[in-house]
Design a protein around this motif. Structure first.
Motif, PDB file in Angstrom:
ATOM      1  N   GLN A   1       3.846   1.543  -1.248  1.00  0.00           N
ATOM      2  CA  GLN A   1       4.387   1.722  -2.599  1.00  0.00           C
ATOM      3  C   GLN A   1       3.379   2.410  -3.511  1.00  0.00           C
ATOM      4  O   GLN A   1       3.727   3.329  -4.263  1.00  0.00           O
ATOM      5  CB  GLN A   1       4.767   0.367  -3.196  1.00  0.00           C
ATOM      6  CG  GLN A   1       6.064  -0.197  -2.682  1.00  0.00           C
ATOM      7  CD  GLN A   1       6.648  -1.229  -3.622  1.00  0.00           C
ATOM      8  OE1 GLN A   1       5.921  -2.013  -4.249  1.00  0.00           O
ATOM      9  NE2 GLN A   1       7.973  -1.248  -3.734  1.00  0.00           N
ATOM     10  N   ARG A   2       2.130   1.983  -3.428  1.00  0.00           N
ATOM     11  CA  ARG A   2       1.096   2.614  -4.263  1.00  0.00           C
ATOM     12  C   ARG A   2       0.912   4.073  -3.885  1.00  0.00           C
ATOM     13  O   ARG A   2       0.750   4.938  -4.745  1.00  0.00           O
ATOM     14  CB  ARG A   2      -0.223   1.851  -4.126  1.00  0.00           C
ATOM     15  CG  ARG A   2      -1.337   2.420  -5.002  1.00  0.00           C
ATOM     16  CD  ARG A   2      -2.525   1.472  -5.069  1.00  0.00           C
ATOM     17  NE  ARG A   2      -3.538   2.019  -5.965  1.00  0.00           N
ATOM     18  CZ  ARG A   2      -4.630   2.657  -5.568  1.00  0.00           C
ATOM     19  NH1 ARG A   2      -4.874   2.814  -4.262  1.00  0.00           N
ATOM     20  NH2 ARG A   2      -5.497   3.125  -6.446  1.00  0.00           N
TER      21      ARG A   2
ATOM     22  N   ARG B   1       3.693   6.137  -5.462  1.00  0.00           N
ATOM     23  CA  ARG B   1       3.524   6.313  -6.908  1.00  0.00           C
ATOM     24  C   ARG B   1       2.401   7.295  -7.229  1.00  0.00           C
ATOM     25  O   ARG B   1       2.543   8.170  -8.094  1.00  0.00           O
ATOM     26  CB  ARG B   1       3.260   4.962  -7.566  1.00  0.00           C
ATOM     27  CG  ARG B   1       4.488   4.055  -7.550  1.00  0.00           C
ATOM     28  CD  ARG B   1       4.212   2.705  -8.159  1.00  0.00           C
ATOM     29  NE  ARG B   1       5.422   1.878  -8.134  1.00  0.00           N
ATOM     30  CZ  ARG B   1       5.441   0.594  -7.844  1.00  0.00           C
ATOM     31  NH1 ARG B   1       4.307  -0.040  -7.547  1.00  0.00           N
ATOM     32  NH2 ARG B   1       6.575  -0.088  -7.842  1.00  0.00           N
TER      33      ARG B   1
ATOM     34  N   ASN C   1       0.830  -1.204   0.000  1.00  0.00           N
ATOM     35  CA  ASN C   1       0.000   0.000   0.000  1.00  0.00           C
ATOM     36  C   ASN C   1       0.867   1.258   0.000  1.00  0.00           C
ATOM     37  O   ASN C   1       0.554   2.250  -0.666  1.00  0.00           O
ATOM     38  CB  ASN C   1      -0.930   0.015   1.209  1.00  0.00           C
ATOM     39  CG  ASN C   1      -1.929  -1.126   1.206  1.00  0.00           C
ATOM     40  OD1 ASN C   1      -1.877  -1.998   2.063  1.00  0.00           O
ATOM     41  ND2 ASN C   1      -2.837  -1.140   0.249  1.00  0.00           N
TER      42      ASN C   1
END
Length: 290
Positions: A90-91, A94, A88
């Motif tokens: 990482q998302r 991004r 989560n």
């Protein structure tokens, strides 16, 4: 300005908190070189709810994108816990990087989190947060995008435990460190001294940490001083006063000095610039016979 250049140890750079595009415009107009997109401020102003992990990632991303449209300032996005586990996080990196943020702050509270100056906080195991920091660092597309490792462990494990965590997060790849809610001047001073690195601190009016001028915090070694919700608290106080006066008197007379003038309001939202664009394209349409 690049955040790495701005946030040097000892700089004591003030980072005003912005919860929406208009406050970001005001931060830029008044001369600040960067801003902090406050998760608590967005939760309070957008949802009308406390900072208890109720704001979603997509809601935050929408606010960051709107703020980026309104200002050229470097933006630090308050990414809470990353909205879940390492994947989560990482998302979140991004999406927030794509929305225009220049840095993300990630904290080691359990999900859903609480405001750093609330009681009853809990933190995840240190190893779990270390992996989250590593995942966040791996996720960024641009190496100039900064990862801020925040620990809320002072309230649970004491200052020594919080400093151990900060050092571990730095080793895992956090570019900046943030030990939330130290409770004394001695604790504030110990943070950058005992864990060399680039440190932020948070000055919360009515919070758990003693309020010091940014110059004194810079002398202690802090790179940046966040005033996450000073603008929001000022706005809330003013709105309460103006609404109460309007309710009681049926008039703005006697409290008009608390209001931005019509001209000031339009200047803040760049009405002259939008009028100029409107006129430019209206002229083009006329010439083209459209």
């Amino acid at each position: 300005m690049d955040l790495r250049m701005l946030l040097r140890p000892g700089a004591g750079q003030i980072l005003p908190g912005v919860a929406n595009a208009v406050s970001a415009r005001i931060a830029e107009m008044t001369g600040f070189p960067a801003a902090f997109v406050t998760g608590a401020g967005v939760a309070n102003s957008f949802l009308g709810m406390p900072d208890m992990g109720l704001l979603t990632l997509t809601e935050l991303v929408g606010h960051v994108a709107a703020i980026r449209e309104a200002t050229n300032l470097p933006l630090i996005a308050d990414g809470d816990t990353g909205f879940g586990n390492a994947l989560n996080a990482q998302r979140a990196v991004r999406l927030l990087e794509r929305a225009g943020a220049n840095a993300i702050q990630l904290e080691d509270q359990v999900f859903p989190k609480r405001c750093g100056h609330f009681d009853g906080k809990a933190v995840v195991p240190q190893v779990e947060m270390v992996q989250k920091i590593r995942a966040a660092a791996d996720a960024r597309r641009d190496e100039s995008f900064l990862i801020i490792g925040r620990t809320d462990a002072r309230a649970i494990e004491g200052l020594a435990g919080a400093l151990d965590r900060a050092a571990a997060y730095q080793e895992a790849g956090a570019d900046l460190l943030f030990v939330e809610a130290p409770s004394s001047l001695d604790e504030l001073a110990a943070i950058p001294r005992q864990v060399p690195g680039i440190h932020l601190c948070n000055m919360v009016f009515g919070g758990k940490t003693p309020l010091l001028p940014a110059s004194e915090l810079g002398a202690m070694g802090f790179a940046g001083v966040i005033y996450a919700n000073a603008a929001l608290q000022a706005t809330m106080r003013t709105v309460v006063d103006v609404f109460a006066h309007l309710r009681d008197t049926g008039s703005l007379s006697g409290i008009d000095e608390r209001l931005a003038s019509f001209r000031e309001r339009q200047a803040i939202v760049d009405q002259p610039g939008f009028f100029e664009l409107d006129a430019r394209y209206a002229t083009l349409e006329s010439k083209d016979g459209l």
